[in-house]
Design an enzyme around this catalytic site. Structure first.
Site, PDB file in Angstrom:
ATOM      1  NE  ARG A 146       0.178  -2.274  -4.400  1.00 52.45           N
ATOM      2  CZ  ARG A 146      -0.344  -3.188  -5.193  1.00 52.45           C
ATOM      3  NH1 ARG A 146      -1.143  -2.841  -6.174  1.00 52.45           N
ATOM      4  NH2 ARG A 146      -0.067  -4.451  -5.003  1.00 52.45           N
ATOM      5  CB  THR A 201      -0.940  -0.004   1.231  1.00 50.02           C
ATOM      6  OG1 THR A 201      -1.778  -1.154   1.149  1.00 50.02           O
ATOM      7  CG2 THR A 201      -1.777   1.255   1.300  1.00 50.02           C
ATOM      8  CD  GLU A 251      14.642   5.473   5.648  1.00 56.59           C
ATOM      9  OE1 GLU A 251      14.510   6.532   5.014  1.00 56.59           O
ATOM     10  OE2 GLU A 251      14.650   4.363   5.103  1.00 56.59           O
TER      11      GLU A 251
END
Length: 188
Positions: A116, A113, A137
């Protein structure tokens, strides 16, 4: 070496406190509505991002040096949402605290998710007998601000169990990030 299933993850979390707090199923909706999923998946565990962030800033024009890290390079934020500036990054931590068994190595990958959307989550492997909150990070590779949600899924952990126990674990070596709590900055 074999990748471990949801049954193994549940057993290790419940019997050996490998993950705390632990969500035994995949959560996609809470009382606040739809969320980016977290919890146990088929062959891994999706961790949540806590509400503690350190957002990178260059207002002091310092050089990023892992041997002499300037803590003034970050702005601290405690919030349910973190906006990461374009082409910048933030550090965060997982809600979950991990205790990795001596015969297990974990690999962490960002969730699709976020990928993208141009948001990359980077974590190094979790070594045998390492324990602590995972410092995340989170890089915003886009030219636009990016939003990250606290208490929702951010990355997936895969558990690899070895056929034999390692000779020297992270704990044996006295690893410098052993037992870390909160967002942990680089230590030389």
């Amino acid at each position: 070496m074999s990748i471990k299933s949801d049954r193994w993850i549940r057993r290790m979390a419940l019997e050996h406190r490998m993950i705390e707090p632990f969500e035994p199923s995949q959560v996609r909706e809470t009382d606040k509505g739809r969320v980016i999923s977290y919890g146990t998946s088929s062959y891994g565990y999706d961790v949540r991002c806590a509400d503690e962030f350190k957002i990178f800033t260059n207002i002091n024009s310092v050089i990023v040096d892992p041997k002499a890290f300037d803590t003034n390079s970050f702005v601290d934020l405690k919030a349910d949402v973190c906006i990461i500036p374009p082409n910048s990054f933030a550090l965060a931590r997982t809600v979950e605290y991990f205790r990795i068994p001596r015969n297990v190595l974990c690999i962490c990958m960002g969730k699709s998710t976020f990928a993208r959307c141009g948001i990359i989550v980077n974590v190094t492997p979790l070594e045998p007998e390492w324990e602590g909150h995972i410092t995340l990070e989170i890089s915003n590779t886009t030219p636009l601000p990016a939003k990250v949600y606290a208490h929702e899924g951010i990355a997936q952990i895969l558990f690899l169990e070895s056929d034999e126990v390692c000779e020297v674990s992270y704990q044996d070596r006295g690893g410098k990030y052993q037992g870390q709590r909160g967002v942990t900055l680089p230590r030389p």
